[in-house]
Design an enzyme around this catalytic site. Structure first.
Site, PDB file in Angstrom:
ATOM      1  N   LYS A   1     -24.966  11.532 -16.866  1.00  0.00           N
ATOM      2  CA  LYS A   1     -24.202  10.235 -16.293  1.00  0.00           C
ATOM      3  C   LYS A   1     -24.627  10.206 -14.796  1.00  0.00           C
ATOM      4  O   LYS A   1     -24.969   9.060 -14.296  1.00  0.00           O
ATOM      5  CB  LYS A   1     -22.844  10.554 -16.146  1.00  0.00           C
ATOM      6  CG  LYS A   1     -22.193  10.225 -17.633  1.00  0.00           C
ATOM      7  CD  LYS A   1     -20.786  10.787 -17.839  1.00  0.00           C
ATOM      8  CE  LYS A   1     -20.220  10.569 -19.499  1.00  0.00           C
ATOM      9  NZ  LYS A   1     -19.052  10.883 -19.302  1.00  0.00           N
TER      10      LYS A   1
ATOM     11  N   GLN B   1     -14.131  13.882 -16.525  1.00  0.00           N
ATOM     12  CA  GLN B   1     -14.772  14.486 -17.976  1.00  0.00           C
ATOM     13  C   GLN B   1     -13.793  15.234 -18.621  1.00  0.00           C
ATOM     14  O   GLN B   1     -13.513  16.238 -18.147  1.00  0.00           O
ATOM     15  CB  GLN B   1     -16.068  15.280 -17.489  1.00  0.00           C
ATOM     16  CG  GLN B   1     -16.900  15.653 -18.589  1.00  0.00           C
ATOM     17  CD  GLN B   1     -17.286  14.290 -19.352  1.00  0.00           C
ATOM     18  OE1 GLN B   1     -17.574  13.283 -18.712  1.00  0.00           O
ATOM     19  NE2 GLN B   1     -17.452  14.493 -20.728  1.00  0.00           N
TER      20      GLN B   1
ATOM     21  N   ASP C   1     -13.305   4.638 -17.240  1.00  0.00           N
ATOM     22  CA  ASP C   1     -13.397   5.196 -18.589  1.00  0.00           C
ATOM     23  C   ASP C   1     -12.437   4.618 -19.339  1.00  0.00           C
ATOM     24  O   ASP C   1     -12.417   4.408 -20.712  1.00  0.00           O
ATOM     25  CB  ASP C   1     -12.990   6.627 -18.393  1.00  0.00           C
ATOM     26  CG  ASP C   1     -14.054   7.583 -18.679  1.00  0.00           C
ATOM     27  OD1 ASP C   1     -14.763   6.910 -19.631  1.00  0.00           O
ATOM     28  OD2 ASP C   1     -13.931   8.586 -18.334  1.00  0.00           O
TER      29      ASP C   1
HETATM   30  N1  GUN Z   1     -15.663  13.190 -23.085  1.00  0.00           N
HETATM   31  C1  GUN Z   1     -15.954  12.882 -24.354  1.00  0.00           C
HETATM   32  N2  GUN Z   1     -16.338  11.624 -23.973  1.00  0.00           N
HETATM   33  C2  GUN Z   1     -15.837  11.238 -22.697  1.00  0.00           C
HETATM   34  C3  GUN Z   1     -15.824   9.945 -22.164  1.00  0.00           C
HETATM   35  O1  GUN Z   1     -16.354   8.966 -22.629  1.00  0.00           O
HETATM   36  N3  GUN Z   1     -15.338  10.015 -20.960  1.00  0.00           N
HETATM   37  C4  GUN Z   1     -15.133  10.968 -20.514  1.00  0.00           C
HETATM   38  N4  GUN Z   1     -14.452  11.042 -19.197  1.00  0.00           N
HETATM   39  N5  GUN Z   1     -14.992  12.192 -20.975  1.00  0.00           N
HETATM   40  C5  GUN Z   1     -15.286  12.316 -22.371  1.00  0.00           C
END
Ligand code: GUN
Length: 283
Positions: free
Chosen positions: A52, A96, A119
């Site tokens: 990311k 995350q 998100d």
């Molecule tokens: N863990 C697995 N997929 C995601 C996601 O799309 N966003 C976040 N913040 N954590 C995750």
């Protein structure tokens, strides 16, 4: 069978975002900013955050990663988020997941300013998604919808079976499909006869983290199969939740792993962050 090339769609989307970022910089002197919070030492989470951050850099975003040890308290994470909420350089905040067991993820998510919740996990955005109002949509399901759109896959009236009922993928995916008039079934670990549901579906979307969960006998001829699973086998190979080689010839469309839904998730995070910046700008 047509392969849905998520990697190439993600590349196009990223190029579009980069262009808009450049225009924002030139005309308004604004740089979109994303803050990522990474707690603990989970190697998969670490890898995702790295990807990311790399994507942010590529499109010209300002991005920061707050790395915190496993031992951090919930209050310390909350204090960090409250600080970022008021930081004018940051448009998007991403925590995350998963978080360590002693942290209440729902409490943490509720602290994020909904206008920076790129998100789409905050209850404010979840509620707006369910009621079909403009909101931040979780990145993975948003990426799947973008794939349907780009490949001109009609969804109205189709039977869609979602395998996995998580807040991150399954539930928002169901809302998006329902909002576009599909008939939606969500299956999960307690579902009695998964095969009966998948076999009667035009579209199967699976994301549970179980290699070969979806086998050829579970898929009807001409179905559309979207594989959101990511599993690392003992031999190091990356696979999804679908027995791809056996299933692919029955499908009208299928996503590969890797190169399908995964790259789209990151591309949608960039799009959501840009959307947050644009909303800040028109305030
Ligand atoms: N863990 C697995 N997929 C995601 C996601 O799309 N966003 C976040 N913040 N954590 C995750």
């Amino acid at each position: 069978m047509q392969l849905i090339d998520g990697k190439s769609l993600a590349k196009d989307s990223q190029a579009r975002v980069a262009k808009e970022v450049e225009a924002l910089k030139q005309t308004k002197n604004i740089i979109p900013g994303l803050a990522v919070i990474l707690v603990g030492d989970d190697s998969a989470s670490r890898a995702y955050v790295k990807m990311k951050a790399k994507a942010c850099k590529e499109v010209g975003f300002y991005s920061i990663v707050h790395e915190m040890p496993d031992s951090i308290s919930q209050d310390e994470i909350i204090a960090t988020i409250e600080m970022i909420n008021t930081n004018p350089r940051i448009d998007g905040i991403l925590v995350q997941l998963p978080l360590p067991k002693h942290i209440d993820a729902e409490k943490i998510i509720e602290v994020i300013d909904p206008k920076k919740d790129v998100d789409g996990f905050h209850p404010y955005n979840v509620g707006r998604l369910v009621t079909k109002l403009d909101c931040f949509v979780p990145c993975t399901p948003l990426g799947v919808m973008k794939m349907f759109e780009k490949y001109e896959i009609e969804l109205r009236g189709k039977n869609a079976c979602i395998v996995g009922a998580s807040n991150i993928v399954g539930k928002p995916m169901a809302s998006l499909l329902l909002n576009i008039d599909a008939t939606v079934t969500i299956t999960h670990i307690h579902t009695k006869d998964l095969k009966a549901h998948t076999l009667s579906s035009d579209i199967i979307i699976v994301g549970v983290g179980k290699p070969n969960l979806i086998t050829a006998d579970m898929v009807r001829e001409g179905a559309i199969v979207i594989d959101i699973g990511i599993n690392r086998l003992e031999n190091g190979k990356l696979v999804g939740d679908v027995d791809f080689d056996a299933v692919k010839d029955k499908c009208s469309f299928i996503t590969p792993v890797p190169g399908g839904a995964g790259p789209m998730t990151i591309a949608m995070l960039l799009e959501n962050t840009l959307k947050a910046t644009q909303a800040r700008e028109i305030k």
